[in-house]
Design a protein around this motif. Structure first.
Motif, PDB file in Angstrom:
ATOM      1  N   LEU A  49     -34.601  19.782 -42.799  1.00 33.49           N
ATOM      2  CA  LEU A  49     -35.112  20.793 -43.729  1.00 33.49           C
ATOM      3  C   LEU A  49     -34.521  20.644 -45.113  1.00 33.49           C
ATOM      4  CD1 LEU A  49     -35.054  23.871 -41.363  1.00 33.49           C
ATOM      5  CD2 LEU A  49     -36.993  22.478 -42.012  1.00 33.49           C
ATOM      6  N   LYS A 105     -26.067  23.447 -47.651  1.00 36.87           N
ATOM      7  CA  LYS A 105     -27.064  24.487 -47.411  1.00 36.87           C
ATOM      8  C   LYS A 105     -27.467  24.653 -45.950  1.00 36.87           C
ATOM      9  CE  LYS A 105     -27.700  25.448 -51.810  1.00 36.87           C
ATOM     10  NZ  LYS A 105     -28.791  24.971 -52.620  1.00 36.87           N
ATOM     11  N   THR A 156     -26.520  24.458 -41.402  1.00 39.66           N
ATOM     12  CA  THR A 156     -25.657  24.186 -40.242  1.00 39.66           C
ATOM     13  C   THR A 156     -26.568  23.739 -39.106  1.00 39.66           C
ATOM     14  OG1 THR A 156     -25.816  26.457 -39.445  1.00 39.66           O
ATOM     15  CG2 THR A 156     -23.945  25.946 -40.855  1.00 39.66           C
ATOM     16  N   ALA A 162     -23.560  27.481 -46.691  1.00 38.51           N
ATOM     17  CA  ALA A 162     -23.791  28.041 -45.351  1.00 38.51           C
ATOM     18  C   ALA A 162     -22.569  28.008 -44.436  1.00 38.51           C
ATOM     19  CB  ALA A 162     -24.945  27.306 -44.680  1.00 38.51           C
ATOM     20  N   LYS A 196     -34.203  17.538 -52.230  1.00 41.79           N
ATOM     21  CA  LYS A 196     -35.406  16.833 -51.773  1.00 41.79           C
ATOM     22  C   LYS A 196     -35.362  15.340 -52.086  1.00 41.79           C
ATOM     23  CE  LYS A 196     -38.647  20.596 -51.451  1.00 41.79           C
ATOM     24  NZ  LYS A 196     -37.646  21.662 -51.396  1.00 41.79           N
ATOM     25  N   THR A 207     -35.240  33.348 -33.487  1.00 41.93           N
ATOM     26  CA  THR A 207     -34.949  34.151 -34.683  1.00 41.93           C
ATOM     27  C   THR A 207     -34.479  35.540 -34.280  1.00 41.93           C
ATOM     28  OG1 THR A 207     -36.841  33.057 -35.654  1.00 41.93           O
ATOM     29  CG2 THR A 207     -35.905  34.845 -36.906  1.00 41.93           C
ATOM     30  N   TRP A 260     -30.967  35.448 -32.526  1.00 41.05           N
ATOM     31  CA  TRP A 260     -29.846  35.353 -33.462  1.00 41.05           C
ATOM     32  C   TRP A 260     -29.583  36.676 -34.150  1.00 41.05           C
ATOM     33  CZ3 TRP A 260     -26.301  32.154 -32.946  1.00 41.05           C
ATOM     34  CH2 TRP A 260     -26.520  30.808 -32.657  1.00 41.05           C
ATOM     35  N   PRO A 320     -35.369  35.735 -40.604  1.00 46.10           N
ATOM     36  CA  PRO A 320     -35.570  34.294 -40.787  1.00 46.10           C
ATOM     37  C   PRO A 320     -34.417  33.627 -41.527  1.00 46.10           C
ATOM     38  CG  PRO A 320     -37.050  35.555 -42.197  1.00 46.10           C
ATOM     39  CD  PRO A 320     -36.406  36.520 -41.263  1.00 46.10           C
ATOM     40  N   LEU A 370     -31.638  32.598 -39.223  1.00 43.57           N
ATOM     41  CA  LEU A 370     -31.951  31.414 -38.423  1.00 43.57           C
ATOM     42  C   LEU A 370     -31.832  30.146 -39.268  1.00 43.57           C
ATOM     43  CD1 LEU A 370     -33.056  30.681 -35.506  1.00 43.57           C
ATOM     44  CD2 LEU A 370     -35.157  30.194 -36.702  1.00 43.57           C
ATOM     45  N   LEU A 414     -30.093  29.585 -42.093  1.00 45.38           N
ATOM     46  CA  LEU A 414     -28.747  29.223 -42.536  1.00 45.38           C
ATOM     47  C   LEU A 414     -27.859  28.870 -41.350  1.00 45.38           C
ATOM     48  CD1 LEU A 414     -28.110  31.869 -45.319  1.00 45.38           C
ATOM     49  CD2 LEU A 414     -28.463  29.436 -45.633  1.00 45.38           C
ATOM     50  N   PHE A 445     -27.268  37.188 -49.908  1.00 37.96           N
ATOM     51  CA  PHE A 445     -27.558  36.509 -51.174  1.00 37.96           C
ATOM     52  C   PHE A 445     -28.906  35.777 -51.096  1.00 37.96           C
ATOM     53  CE2 PHE A 445     -27.238  32.659 -53.806  1.00 37.96           C
ATOM     54  CZ  PHE A 445     -27.004  33.228 -55.047  1.00 37.96           C
ATOM     55  N   VAL A 446     -29.093  35.049 -49.987  1.00 38.34           N
ATOM     56  CA  VAL A 446     -30.330  34.269 -49.851  1.00 38.34           C
ATOM     57  C   VAL A 446     -31.529  35.203 -49.623  1.00 38.34           C
ATOM     58  CG1 VAL A 446     -31.491  32.487 -48.468  1.00 38.34           C
ATOM     59  CG2 VAL A 446     -29.079  32.230 -49.063  1.00 38.34           C
ATOM     60  N   ARG A 480     -32.647  36.408 -52.854  1.00 35.59           N
ATOM     61  CA  ARG A 480     -33.310  35.358 -53.631  1.00 35.59           C
ATOM     62  C   ARG A 480     -34.787  35.242 -53.261  1.00 35.59           C
ATOM     63  NH1 ARG A 480     -31.075  29.484 -52.919  1.00 35.59           N
ATOM     64  NH2 ARG A 480     -29.359  30.203 -54.191  1.00 35.59           N
ATOM     65  N   ALA A 482     -37.701  28.014 -44.766  1.00 33.77           N
ATOM     66  CA  ALA A 482     -37.161  26.846 -44.059  1.00 33.77           C
ATOM     67  C   ALA A 482     -37.074  25.634 -44.970  1.00 33.77           C
ATOM     68  CB  ALA A 482     -38.038  26.529 -42.861  1.00 33.77           C
ATOM     69  N   PHE A 483     -38.119  25.385 -45.753  1.00 27.10           N
ATOM     70  CA  PHE A 483     -38.151  24.157 -46.557  1.00 27.10           C
ATOM     71  C   PHE A 483     -37.617  24.375 -47.964  1.00 27.10           C
ATOM     72  CE2 PHE A 483     -41.350  23.680 -43.271  1.00 27.10           C
ATOM     73  CZ  PHE A 483     -40.949  22.484 -42.719  1.00 27.10           C
ATOM     74  N   ARG A 484     -37.271  25.600 -48.261  1.00 29.65           N
ATOM     75  CA  ARG A 484     -36.699  25.938 -49.561  1.00 29.65           C
ATOM     76  C   ARG A 484     -37.526  25.381 -50.702  1.00 29.65           C
ATOM     77  NH1 ARG A 484     -32.697  25.058 -45.895  1.00 29.65           N
ATOM     78  NH2 ARG A 484     -31.009  26.544 -45.813  1.00 29.65           N
ATOM     79  N   GLY A 485     -38.814  25.635 -50.641  1.00 30.79           N
ATOM     80  CA  GLY A 485     -39.683  25.156 -51.716  1.00 30.79           C
ATOM     81  C   GLY A 485     -41.026  25.846 -51.644  1.00 30.79           C
ATOM     82  N   ALA A 518     -48.751  18.549 -48.081  1.00 35.30           N
ATOM     83  CA  ALA A 518     -48.214  17.363 -47.414  1.00 35.30           C
ATOM     84  C   ALA A 518     -48.766  17.212 -46.000  1.00 35.30           C
ATOM     85  CB  ALA A 518     -46.686  17.452 -47.376  1.00 35.30           C
ATOM     86  N   ARG A 519     -49.279  18.301 -45.427  1.00 30.76           N
ATOM     87  CA  ARG A 519     -49.686  18.232 -44.020  1.00 30.76           C
ATOM     88  C   ARG A 519     -51.166  18.444 -43.782  1.00 30.76           C
ATOM     89  NH1 ARG A 519     -44.671  20.392 -40.761  1.00 30.76           N
ATOM     90  NH2 ARG A 519     -43.170  20.218 -42.406  1.00 30.76           N
ATOM     91  N   ARG A 561     -44.089  26.034 -35.960  1.00 30.52           N
ATOM     92  CA  ARG A 561     -42.748  26.090 -36.508  1.00 30.52           C
ATOM     93  C   ARG A 561     -42.553  27.367 -37.332  1.00 30.52           C
ATOM     94  NH1 ARG A 561     -39.079  25.239 -39.500  1.00 30.52           N
ATOM     95  NH2 ARG A 561     -37.392  24.043 -38.661  1.00 30.52           N
ATOM     96  N   THR A 579     -39.961  30.441 -36.511  1.00 31.37           N
ATOM     97  CA  THR A 579     -38.821  30.669 -37.398  1.00 31.37           C
ATOM     98  C   THR A 579     -39.090  31.808 -38.386  1.00 31.37           C
ATOM     99  OG1 THR A 579     -39.639  29.009 -38.915  1.00 31.37           O
ATOM    100  CG2 THR A 579     -38.045  28.269 -37.299  1.00 31.37           C
ATOM    101  N   HIS A 580     -40.196  32.525 -38.180  1.00 32.39           N
ATOM    102  CA  HIS A 580     -40.566  33.638 -39.066  1.00 32.39           C
ATOM    103  C   HIS A 580     -40.650  33.176 -40.526  1.00 32.39           C
ATOM    104  CE1 HIS A 580     -39.441  37.070 -36.173  1.00 32.39           C
ATOM    105  NE2 HIS A 580     -39.684  35.978 -35.520  1.00 32.39           N
TER     106      HIS A 580
END
Lengths: 510, 312
Positions: free
Chosen positions: A44, A50, A52, A128, A185, A390, A393, B36, B39, B41, B52-53, B56, B84-87, B95-96, B271, B275-276
């Motif tokens: 990812l 960033k 774990t 993280a 990336k 999810t 956790w 999410p 999960l 992090l 914090f995230v 964001r 998840a992909f931070r973008g 891409a898919r 996915r 992973t919400h």
């Protein structure tokens, strides 16, 4: 052309294209030595601070050099980017002397880059995994090749922490210029491989880093790290020659792959599979009840059923691959009568609890069902709740659970990190969210981490392990092994206990 | 109403459909418990880092505020950020999308070829052994799950015969025809029985109609009657069914992409749900809805072309 002749030709052409020999279109058809690995989780992020997450850790271990590195069999940490290091007499100041080395873009690796990478990992808000580095208060570049790190107390495990993946050295200039997200990336790297391509949902492609500091390494031209979520598809790809390494082989298929000529031997891991119990909630807020559960469970049978004997039943919360593992602790043998007596003493006869299990894990399901059947004989009803990871956790972290199937692995050989994670009640994660908190254990862990004498440390860790097993801090079930299979052409590659291919620089592909 | 205004009207009808889907997916994901960010992090992140995230990504805002900004951003062409992909989600989807579209079209072509071959053979050999065999295969085919068909094909063609690759998506068109043949065939095997049974029944119905009997009485050959009249008159019900089947096909790719490891939208959706990854799920759901609406639209147009009596 006659219509029939045309149709026949078209059909023949179509068939020929469709049946082109598989070898012609393979990744290695041009003769380059690209190692193709398949893994069940997706990469990812390529930013070492960033994440774990298993897939990220594996790939980042191949991309970034660290100050020190474990040797391939991981008995000790040795020089990495730091050629040598000094520890001040008070044990609080570490000075690292860097070697001449370059990033994949050819720019030199300086003390500034090292200080930047470590400060980022230790103090940036979205880092993280800063927890193991709490004693570290100051990181600075003294000159171009010297980095000084200051701790607030004497902390023996510190050197082993310098090989954790998130301390990978990144170039200050590139990160500042690109920004975190863009860097993650398409990063500039310091390890044996450079970044070539990231195809989301599919693969990460790495190439040889020509500037890597170790002469003659890596021996292969690159790595293709492919995301193959389905276990059986991954095994099929290895069998069909589309992968050279299959990571995470289901236990029942190991023997089949070995018989077919693949290297498929279980590799030691630092993982522990366990049932986490919430010490602050009913019915696990009672020690006798916890002990009744512990004696009611047959760890040997669970290990045999889930790992098919490829793992070992747990006697301690620590994996046997960690330093100072106490070999004298026996695996708790199942004793139904004793469990029943303890249950009666606790006054919770007929009690029930909810056992959360990750809906996607066949191994957890097997173990949970066995626990349910074994505890039924003791007189405890286990209600299994299958929920997605999810949710699992979140409930774990919020303390909204009674018991949960889980696992964890340790990055370093030193047990400090492991014990602070799973039984140190003063930590941010409250003993891996079990809310187990024993002041004596907390003090002993602190004392052991400040002790430099090996024999004394061993005694302290043995004492800690005994207490947490007696008090059932968590119900450790078994220690699995990494189950990977390698094509016969892959030589010299082993996955170490901390989920790193430390040997990849010297690995070759025939 | 003329066809031109129909073509204009359809995209406008799409707006309430998309709004409805966005509200439903948004609320469903909000109602599903689980964080999410935690999960993504990992379990080792501190609470401070998680907060914090979350801030964001705007996940600390009240739900109506989050939805308002989501819709506003969508109107600007921004479908949000993948946790998840931070973008940007748009990048993740772009891409898919190609493997999935290729797979669906390839699967459709294969299933149509199989459908016509089986239905024509069965109808023209009505009551003979070959007809019975085709019907039997169709009944069996409906009941077999795609993942099982996929695994059987992998065992046979990839591991034993080593003709096709187990996985992947290639860089060129020809390469893709080869890589995606078995996945497309798996989809085809799932869809063909439904279409073939329907088409065979319609063929037989038409063969018994008065106009066919009249043709026969005038001495016209059976093949001529079939290819000039019966075949074309039978297409309409199957084309309509095709509209429904395409929706089924889009759903089917989720399983097939997983078995054959194709980096497409199906994999992404699974996915995302697990992973919400909220904005990814919403965007893929919207995209699939657009796909279904477009396929229905295409079927309506095709129906009108095939049968001039049909009014749009």
């Amino acid at each position: 052309m006659d219509r029939r002749v045309f149709l026949k030709s078209a059909a023949f052409a179509g068939f020929s294209i469709a049946t082109l020999p598989a070898t012609l279109l393979r990744a290695n058809a041009d003769g380059s030595k690209i190692l193709r690995m398949g893994y069940g989780s997706e990469v990812l992020t390529l930013d070492p601070i960033k994440t774990t997450y298993g897939a990220d850790i594996l790939i980042q271990g191949m991309m970034y050099a660290r100050l020190l590195h474990a040797n391939p069999d991981r008995t000790e940490v040795g020089p990495g980017l730091a050629e040598s290091w000094d520890i001040a007499d008070d044990g609080k100041t570490y000075t690292f002397h860097l070697r001449e080395a370059k990033f994949s873009d050819g720019s030199p690796i300086t003390a500034e880059d090292v200080a930047f990478s470590w400060n980022r990992m230790r103090f940036q808000k979205d880092s993280a995994y800063a927890a193991p580095f709490q004693p570290l208060t100051r990181i600075e570049a003294k000159d171009a090749k010297t980095v000084v790190m200051t701790l607030d107390r004497k902390f023996t495990p510190f050197l082993t922490l310098t090989e954790i993946w998130n301390t990978g050295i990144v170039p200050k200039a590139a990160v500042e210029k690109m920004g975190d997200d863009a860097f993650a990336k398409a990063p500039v790297t310091s390890g044996p491989f450079k970044f070539v391509e990231l195809k989301p949902g599919d693969r990460v492609v790495l190439g040889r880093n020509e500037h890597y500091y170790r002469e003659g390494e890596p021996k292969i031209d690159g790595v293709e790290f492919r995301y193959v979520p389905d276990d059986n598809t991954r095994v099929s790809m290895l069998q069909a020659g589309e992968l050279d390494v299959c990571l995470g082989v289901p236990a029942p298929r190991m023997a089949e792959l070995k018989a077919a000529g693949f290297r498929a031997d279980p590799e030691p891991s630092s993982t522990t599979y366990d049932m986490l119990i919430n010490h602050s909630a009913e019915p696990f807020n009672d020690l006798k009840f916890c002990q009744a559960v512990s004696y009611g469970i047959d760890r040997t049978a669970i290990n045999a059923a889930v790992t098919l004997g490829l793992g070992t039943p747990a006697s301690s919360v620590m994996s046997p691959t960690l330093d100072y593992f106490d070999k004298s602790l026996p695996v708790i043998a199942r004793d139904v009568e004793k469990a029943k007596a303890l249950l009666a003493e606790s006054g919770k006869t007929g009690a029930s609890f909810e056992l959360i299990q990750n809906a996607g894990s066949a191994d957890e399901e097997k173990a949970a069902v066995l626990i349910q059947a074994q505890l039924a004989e003791v007189g405890i009803t286990v209600n299994i709740a299958k929920i997605d990871s999810t949710q699992a956790w979140t409930r774990l972290a919020d303390g909204e659970y009674q018991a949960e199937m889980n696992w964890w692995y340790n990055e370093t050989r030193d047990p400090d990190n492991a014990l602070r994670w799973c039984v140190w009640g003063a930590g941010d994660n409250k003993s891996y969210y079990t809310r187990y908190n024993n002041e004596t254990v907390n003090k002993l862990i602190d004392e052991a981490s400040g002790e430099a004498d090996n024999a004394k440390r061993a005694k302290l860790y043995a004492q800690i392990q005994k207490i947490v097993v007696d008090e059932v801090a968590q119900v450790a079930l078994y220690h699995p092994t990494w189950l990977n299979a390698y094509a016969p052409s892959v030589k010299g590659l082993v996955l170490n206990v901390g989920l790193q291919f430390s040997s990849i620089g010297g690995a070759s592909l025939d | 109403m003329n066809r031109f205004s129909f073509v204009l009207r359809r995209p406008i009808q799409l707006i309430p459909v998309l709004l409805g889907i966005s509200v439903i997916t948004f609320l469903l994901l909000q109602m599903t418990p689980g964080d999410p960010v935690r999960l993504m992090l990992g379990p080792k992140a501190s609470q401070e880092t998680i907060e914090f995230v979350r801030a964001r990504y705007g996940l600390d805002q009240p739900v109506p505020v989050q939805y308002f900004y989501y819709v506003l951003n969508c109107l600007r062409g921004d479908f949000g950020q993948s946790i998840a992909f931070r973008g940007p989600v748009s990048g993740v989807i772009v891409a898919r999308i190609a493997p999935t579209v290729f797979l669906i079209l390839y699967g459709l072509v294969i299933s149509l070829l199989l459908t016509f071959a089986l239905a024509v053979t069965a109808a023209r050999q009505r009551g003979r052994w070959i007809d019975h065999l085709i019907r039997l295969v169709c009944v069996a085919g409906v009941g077999v799950p795609s993942y099982f068909v996929g695994l059987l094909l992998i065992m046979g063609f990839c591991l034993r015969l080593k003709i096709f690759p187990v996985s992947g998506y290639g860089p060129t068109f020809i390469n893709n025809l080869w890589h995606l043949f078995l996945p497309a065939l798996t989809i085809g095997i799932g869809v063909t029985p439904i279409l073939a049974r329907n088409l065979r029944a319609t063929f037989i119905q038409q063969l018994d109609k008065d106009y066919a009997i009249a043709c026969r009485s005038r001495g016209l050959p059976e093949s001529y009657i079939f290819s000039r009249h019966v075949f074309w008159n039978s297409l309409l019900p199957t084309v309509n069914l095709l509209g429904v089947v395409v929706a089924f096909l889009i759903g089917g790719t989720v399983v097939v992409e997983n078995v054959f490891n194709i980096p497409g939208l199906g994999n992404l959706l699974i996915r995302g749900v697990l992973t919400h990854d909220q904005f990814v799920v919403q965007a893929v759901a919207l995209l699939l809805a657009v796909g279904v609406v477009i396929s229905n639209f295409a079927v309506d147009i095709l129906t009108a072309i095939l049968d001039p009596r049909v009014e749009l």
